[in-house]
Structures are given as C-alpha cells and as structure tokens.
Scaffold this active site. Sequence first.
Site: not given
Ligand code: RB5
Length: 154
Positions: A8, A66-67, A69, A71
């Site tokens: 993302d 993701c930011g 990891g 999610g």
């Molecule tokens: C950023 O939206 C963040 O919430 C996403 O990248 C991720 O870290 C979620 O776990």
Amino acid sequence: MQIGIAADHGGFDLKETLIMRLKAAGFQVADFGAFELVPGDDYPDHVIPLAQAVARREVPKGLAICGSGVGACVAANKVPGVRAALITDVFSAHQGVEDDEMNVMCLGGRVTGHALAWDLVQSFLAARFTGNERFVRRLRKVAALERRERDSLL
Ligand code: RB5
C-alpha cells in the site's frame, strides 16, 4: 525464480526499491501493486491478490508491505494456504521458511530500512523448508484448523 510483491502507500517506496534489487539479481517479479503512490489506499486491495496467487502456487513466495507490516500480515493470513509473518530480523527470515514454511514475508516500509529489508528478502528467498517430520506435523495441525474453521462457516 519468480517472486510476488504488493504494497500500500505505506510500503510503496520499499516495494519499488525491492523490485529494482530483485530484477538486478535476476528474479522475475510479479507486481500486484500499488502501481503508483496513492495516499490512503488500502493494503487489502493489493495484499489479498498477492496472497491468493501464493496460495494457488502461481508464485512460490510473496512479499507484502505496508507501513508497519501488521495490516499486510493480518490480511495475507486470512487466505487459506498462506503462512505469512512480519519479519524484522535475518534469523526469522530464513528460519520461518525452514521450520514453518512461511510463504509470504511481510515488511514494514516505515519500520525497516531498505538495506536491511534487502538482506531479509535475500535470506527469505534462499531458504527452503526442511521437511523435518516435526515441522510437517505442526503444519498439518495448522492446516487442519484452517479446514475446520472453513467448514464451520459453510
Ligand atoms: C498506513 O495507512 C498504515 O496504517 C498501513 O500502511 C499499515 O501500516 C497497516 O498496518
């Protein structure tokens, strides 16, 4: 060897770096997006198609970013057949494959630096499941739970 990758907005920069390094190292990369930096996009939109491709064995291993990891890891593990883990150290990057047959490695684009992330990726890709009886036994228990949970929803 082919490798799938998805991220993302929080993992986009790291994804682009890893794709560049993977290609330079001779890997084929299946990119499940995001294909551009879209602030506020949702990790499931990219991570779930990657996880499904791994579960269907269209790609043998995947990288989900993701930011943090977190999610990405939560989403990937909802796909039956996926064994995903958030990895920040080299030992777990290879041991997770050798003992637990981890097939999706999750990274935090806002947590793990690009140089360490590349070390983690190389370790993950080079590792092979040992097939040791006790590891197979444990994975069978996890797979049986997965089937029971799925059947209970039918
Ligand atoms: C950023 O939206 C963040 O919430 C996403 O990248 C991720 O870290 C979620 O776990």
